[in-house]
Design an enzyme around this catalytic site. Structure first.
Site, PDB file in Angstrom:
ATOM      1  N   HIS A 184      -2.559  -2.141  -3.923  1.00 56.40           N
ATOM      2  CA  HIS A 184      -2.461  -2.807  -3.707  1.00 56.40           C
ATOM      3  C   HIS A 184      -1.775  -4.326  -4.661  1.00 56.40           C
ATOM      4  O   HIS A 184      -1.667  -5.239  -4.785  1.00 56.40           O
ATOM      5  CB  HIS A 184      -3.719  -3.461  -2.842  1.00 56.40           C
ATOM      6  N   ASP A 230      -0.279  -4.971   6.691  1.00 52.52           N
ATOM      7  CA  ASP A 230       0.604  -3.882   5.778  1.00 52.52           C
ATOM      8  C   ASP A 230      -0.528  -2.833   6.109  1.00 52.52           C
ATOM      9  O   ASP A 230      -0.712  -2.434   5.109  1.00 52.52           O
ATOM     10  CB  ASP A 230       0.880  -4.495   4.618  1.00 52.52           C
ATOM     11  N   HIS A 231      -1.579  -2.806   7.082  1.00 47.45           N
ATOM     12  CA  HIS A 231      -2.992  -2.153   6.792  1.00 47.45           C
ATOM     13  C   HIS A 231      -2.979  -0.914   7.867  1.00 47.45           C
ATOM     14  O   HIS A 231      -3.887  -0.221   8.123  1.00 47.45           O
ATOM     15  CB  HIS A 231      -4.471  -2.657   6.515  1.00 47.45           C
ATOM     16  N   ASP A 270      -8.331  -5.693   0.678  1.00 47.75           N
ATOM     17  CA  ASP A 270      -8.424  -6.874   0.188  1.00 47.75           C
ATOM     18  C   ASP A 270      -9.254  -8.149   0.628  1.00 47.75           C
ATOM     19  O   ASP A 270     -10.132  -8.222   1.168  1.00 47.75           O
ATOM     20  CB  ASP A 270      -7.071  -8.193   1.418  1.00 47.75           C
TER      21      ASP A 270
END
Length: 301
Positions: A268, A64-65, A210
């Site tokens: 996020h 997702d990054h 994250d």
């Protein structure tokens, strides 16, 4: 300093939300930070010119990054890009991107440079005459860095009325902007502060993707103008944050408080929650200046 949020939700893309990607414009430089799936679609929706992107910073190799990166690189090729492209990210990013390009028979007609990172200490990864970028080592399930973007000290501003009163020639203007004193023909020294005014204080932006709650990063982001800090969960799911090495909104706010930043920007978010306003409500119990990122939202600082 302008920030465009292309995506700010955790895990998987949905019809109404996108994974992490954002564009930072600072001192006429444009930086893409993370590149989740669908980033190039979001760039088009937000009318951001592909050709202005020359530096891409990837925090870590969770999908997702960075799953949007190979697609964006390929689109640059189809658009006949000629300008160099620099990609900064964890060791392994070069291998995974080049493997996809090779097996698909793709190639770039432009120079593609990978700057692979391995250090667990903060290090300078980009610098020019106006901006400096450092890594912010984070603690997640894989090797992860945030990034700190810092404007350099700006030139002093000319006080034109004072300069004209002293009869100073225009050829000295750059010297004055650089902070130099001026000596007149009669030997009189004019201190710089008499013919200039202070520039705007340099701005800074810290991107902390994250990470588990980690107070050791505080010294690296102290006094930052804007701190983006992941807030995947609310405090009611703090046990999940600890298990997955993520952060709650309240924990992110505590980092902002300890670092004495001017503004906290949350993002996020886990898609389990119906309203992202809950994240701000929780964070504001700890830190007063809280903003919520959301897809397509633009901030000017």
């Amino acid at each position: 300093m302008k920030l465009t949020i292309l995506g700010c939700y955790a895990a998987t893309p949905r019809t109404i939300t996108n994974p992490t990607a954002q564009v930072l414009e600072i001192q006429n430089r444009m930086f893409l930070i993370d590149c989740g799936e669908g980033t190039q679609v979001q760039l088009r929706k937000n009318k951001i010119r592909f050709s202005k992107i020359e530096h891409i910073f990837i925090s870590h190799l969770h999908g997702d990054h960075f799953y949007g990166l190979v697609g964006l690189i390929s689109t640059f090729m189809l658009l006949n890009r000629v300008a160099d492209l620099h990609v900064y990210g964890p060791k392994g990013i070069k291998e995974v991107i080049l493997l996809q390009l090779r097996l698909s028979g793709s190639f770039t007609g432009y120079n593609l440079y990978f700057h692979e990172l391995e250090s667990t200490e903060s290090e300078v990864v980009y610098e020019d005459d106006k901006v400096l970028v450092r890594t912010i080592p984070l603690k997640h399930r894989v090797y992860t860095n945030g990034y700190h973007f810092q404007e350099k000290e700006k030139e002093r501003k000319l006080d034109i009325n004072a300069i004209l009163n002293y009869g100073i020639d225009q050829c000295y203007y750059q010297k004055i902007k650089n902070g130099g004193d001026i000596t007149l023909d009669d030997g009189t020294v004019i201190p710089n502060k008499k013919i200039t005014t202070d520039p705007e204080p340099p701005k800074s932006y810290a991107f902390c993707s994250d990470t588990v709650y980690d107070e050791t990063l505080v010294p690296q982001i102290e006094q930052t103008t804007v701190l983006y800090h992941e807030s995947t969960f609310l405090e009611s799911e703090a046990h999940l944050a600890e298990k997955t090495l993520h952060t709650t909104a309240k924990q992110a706010a505590n980092i902002a408080r300890l670092a004495n930043v001017k503004q906290l920007l949350l993002g996020h978010y886990s898609t389990r929650y119906e309203k992202i306003s809950l994240f701000r409500e929780e964070a504001e119990t700890i830190f007063p200046n809280v903003l919520l990122s959301d897809d397509g939202k633009v901030f000017e600082f």
